[in-house]
Design an enzyme around this catalytic site. Structure first.
Site, PDB file in Angstrom:
ATOM      1  N   GLU A 216       0.823  -1.213  -0.134  1.00 54.16           N
ATOM      2  CA  GLU A 216      -0.051  -0.026   0.079  1.00 54.16           C
ATOM      3  C   GLU A 216       0.765   1.346  -0.049  1.00 54.16           C
ATOM      4  O   GLU A 216       0.433   2.206  -0.597  1.00 54.16           O
ATOM      5  CB  GLU A 216      -0.936   0.078   1.168  1.00 54.16           C
ATOM      6  CG  GLU A 216      -2.129  -1.177   1.417  1.00 54.16           C
ATOM      7  CD  GLU A 216      -2.769  -1.490   0.050  1.00 54.16           C
ATOM      8  OE1 GLU A 216      -2.881  -0.493  -0.704  1.00 54.16           O
ATOM      9  OE2 GLU A 216      -3.265  -2.555  -0.427  1.00 54.16           O
ATOM     10  N   HIS A 225      -0.175  -1.923  -9.887  1.00 56.90           N
ATOM     11  CA  HIS A 225       0.028  -3.279  -9.748  1.00 56.90           C
ATOM     12  C   HIS A 225       0.913  -3.539 -11.134  1.00 56.90           C
ATOM     13  O   HIS A 225       0.822  -2.772 -12.036  1.00 56.90           O
ATOM     14  CB  HIS A 225      -1.634  -4.143  -9.742  1.00 56.90           C
ATOM     15  CG  HIS A 225      -2.018  -3.830  -8.536  1.00 56.90           C
ATOM     16  ND1 HIS A 225      -3.488  -3.517  -8.482  1.00 56.90           N
ATOM     17  CD2 HIS A 225      -1.629  -3.963  -7.380  1.00 56.90           C
ATOM     18  CE1 HIS A 225      -3.977  -3.357  -7.279  1.00 56.90           C
ATOM     19  NE2 HIS A 225      -2.842  -3.535  -6.469  1.00 56.90           N
TER      20      HIS A 225
HETATM   21 ZN   LIG Z   1      -2.822  -3.116  -4.647  1.00 54.92          ZN
END
Ligand SMILES: [Zn+2]
Length: 406
Positions: A216, A225
């Site tokens: 995070e 991502h």
């Molecule tokens: Zn993530």
């Protein structure tokens, strides 16, 4: 035997809950699901970042260039076990810093063909020592909340919703730790509203060994991502191979997708969904992308002049945590002779509800209207023996306690 079975059941249940948790709730960063300002901010940040990467490349940054981020944890707890300890906070920060400084013991597990791009990000996270009003702080703000489960809707970031307001998000990384139940964590979208900027971590995924916070923090520093939230999508980083989608569990074989025939997927990168014990690197390209945010004129540049790690101007003995010490119903004395007291001080919403007292056969033998947060109950009329006391309120919380009348 029954109690034993029940204990096993709860352990299995909580293990299942954790396994079923989604690794990360992160909206696709296109700005489409945000307002026009957020979308424009996001495009500006992306353009700035790309320009920075073009100009600076993967510049080697010296030791004097370490960026120190002041952190404040807002721990919202309903049940006592959700209250995080100083030891848990220290252990979690240790995981975060070792990962960002590539001092993690499991860095040896990075495959040889990726070791060359693995990077020390030279960003560190430290508990704030001075709050926005220059008062001394431990950097951990614990607060009781009547809310039992939070969703990824930012309500925990609002005192008006019984959450906690952010400290100045230009100077502090705000991390809310609360029961997210269905998610391990999520980070705010780049370019979104300033008062919601930060990270949320579920109490179920917080502490020693957990790496949700690393993932995070990567998002908070503009990482996407690896699969760019699309089939073979783009994460804006040149040295992470394109990959088809997220990875679950802990694979060991080379997985070739999206034409990455040489190295295969970099599923041991913190920005995949691979199990915590199997992620161990950020790359040089990710480092440049993160550090671009601190360049002059960029969105996180203000952190370089944050006063959050200064010696505070005002020393105060630490305020007691903003919470009651009573966290759950307390029934006493037990056993009791003529009167038993139910203490419900932790939540005034119990007043007006009805208590049912049942015998071992499940028959209601008495009802009592709750008129005070500390409610005495006259049990002098009951036969000696074991009884159950039960009540429930609108949010679904119920109480069922056993007591013995002498
Ligand atoms: Zn993530």
């Amino acid at each position: 035997m029954k109690a034993f079975t029940l204990a096993i059941f709860y352990i299995v249940l909580s293990a299942l809950q954790l396994a079923a948790q989604n690794k990360c709730f992160h909206p696709v960063q296109t700005g489409e699901n945000n307002n026009a300002i957020s979308a424009q901010n996001l495009r500006d940040i992306e353009n700035f970042t790309n320009q920075f990467i073009t100009t600076n490349g993967n510049t080697i940054v010296t030791e004097s260039n370490i960026i120190r981020i002041p952190v404040v944890f807002h721990n919202l707890y309903h049940f006592p076990e959700e209250k995080i300890t100083d030891l848990q906070v220290a252990a979690q920060l240790d995981v975060l810093n070792k990962s960002f400084r590539r001092r993690n013991a499991d860095s040896v597990n990075t495959p040889a063909h990726f070791k060359g791009v693995a990077a020390d990000i030279e960003i560190e996270f430290h508990l704030a020592t001075s709050d926005p009003r220059k008062r001394s702080t431990t950097g951990v703000n614990r607060k009781y909340t009547p809310v039992k489960v939070w969703g990824p809707d930012d309500k925990m970031k609002m005192a008006a919703e019984t959450g906690a307001d952010a400290w100045d998000t230009k100077s502090y990384l705000n991390i809310w730790v609360c029961n997210l139940e269905s998610y391990a964590g999520y980070a705010s979208v780049m370019g979104g509203p300033a008062d919601k900027d930060g990270i949320v971590i579920s109490t179920l995924a917080f502490g020693a060994g957990f790496k949700t916070i690393v993932h995070e923090a990567g998002h908070w520093l503009n990482l996407k991502h690896l699969w760019g939230d699309d089939n073979c999508g783009d994460d804006g980083v040149a040295d992470t191979p394109k990959q088809a989608s997220y990875t679950l569990g802990c694979p060991t074989e080379i997985r070739r997708t999206c034409g990455n025939t040489t190295t295969g997927d970099m599923y041991m990168n913190y920005m995949d969904f691979t199990s915590d014990e199997c992620v161990n690197l950020f790359t040089q390209g990710q480092k440049t992308r993160m550090r671009a945010l601190f360049a002059s004129g960029a969105v996180r540049n203000s952190f370089l002049s944050s006063r959050g790690l200064d010696v505070p101007l005002i020393f105060e003995s630490p305020l007691p945590d903003e919470m009651p010490t009573w966290l759950k119903p307390n029934l006493f004395p037990n056993p009791a002779t003529n009167s038993i007291t139910l203490d419900l001080s932790y939540d005034s919403r119990w007043v007006g509800k009805t208590i049912f007292i049942m015998n071992l056969s499940g028959q209601t033998v008495m009802t009592v209207l709750i008129t005070a947060k500390v409610q005495p109950i006259n049990i002098s009329g009951l036969q000696p023996g074991m009884y159950f006391l039960a009540t429930k309120k609108e949010d679904g919380e119920s109480i069922k306690q056993k007591f013995i009348k002498l």
